[in-house]
Motif scaffolding. Sequence first.
Motif, PDB file in Angstrom:
ATOM      1  N   ALA A  70      43.814  -8.692  -8.977  1.00 26.56           N
ATOM      2  CA  ALA A  70      43.373  -7.834 -10.102  1.00 26.56           C
ATOM      3  C   ALA A  70      44.362  -6.912 -10.763  1.00 26.56           C
ATOM      4  O   ALA A  70      44.162  -6.609 -11.804  1.00 26.56           O
ATOM      5  N   VAL A  73      46.411  -8.529 -13.247  1.00 26.66           N
ATOM      6  CA  VAL A  73      45.451  -8.879 -14.480  1.00 26.66           C
ATOM      7  C   VAL A  73      45.309  -7.704 -15.420  1.00 26.66           C
ATOM      8  O   VAL A  73      45.699  -7.841 -16.640  1.00 26.66           O
ATOM      9  N   ARG A  76      48.704  -7.638 -17.197  1.00 24.18           N
ATOM     10  CA  ARG A  76      48.740  -8.585 -18.327  1.00 24.18           C
ATOM     11  C   ARG A  76      47.733  -7.879 -19.127  1.00 24.18           C
ATOM     12  O   ARG A  76      48.627  -8.387 -20.501  1.00 24.18           O
ATOM     13  N   ALA A 207      44.270 -13.937 -19.269  1.00 22.96           N
ATOM     14  CA  ALA A 207      43.687 -12.835 -18.414  1.00 22.96           C
ATOM     15  C   ALA A 207      42.387 -13.065 -17.786  1.00 22.96           C
ATOM     16  O   ALA A 207      41.864 -12.574 -16.808  1.00 22.96           O
TER      17      ALA A 207
END
Length: 207
Positions: A70, A73, A76, A207
């Motif tokens: 997470a 992510v 990203r 993502a």
Amino acid sequence: MDIPSLFLLMLSLVAMAALPSTSVALVVVRSARFGISHGLLVAAGIVLADLLFVSIALFGMAALAQWLGAAFVVVRILAAVWLIGFGVQLMRSRVAITSHSGSGDMRAGHHGVSFMAGLLVTLGDIKAIVFYASLLPVFVDLPALQSAAIAAVLLVTVVAVGSVKVAYALLASRLAAVALPPRYRRPLQLGAGCVMVGAGVGLLVRA
């Protein structure tokens, strides 16, 4: 760990680093737009992120990386938003991409921004951990690694990845210094902006 294995590992990392990618595009555009120092700082951020990925692979923390999925992510998404913003800025800017003038978008041209951009864009690709976790056992006996071998692998990573990115930065800076006719500068800048926006969108989609 023997010298031939280290040499083959270096060749593999050089080949990987030389492939066209978001990080390569970022090094080239920042170096051409703001000067060689920015390209080198992007390269430094990329190398630092790769060192983190190699360390995770070496110490068998792939499970930890998945647990932290997470967080990757979020990184990203942040990197994607920055890339898109930088791309739009390039497309809208009236300053030629071959100019290293600091009178315009000062925040985008800050040295810290270049370093963080390289770091975040690279960290946003968690699949790199899988790549290193798959590649390293081919050349390295991970369970039997000693401190000296670990240091050698990290050094090889710095030299292989860093040298390629630095070469891209130098080349981009040299090309940017060439006096192109004005009619070519704007299309180049628009093209660079489109590449950055496309890279950012690509990160968001993944993502």
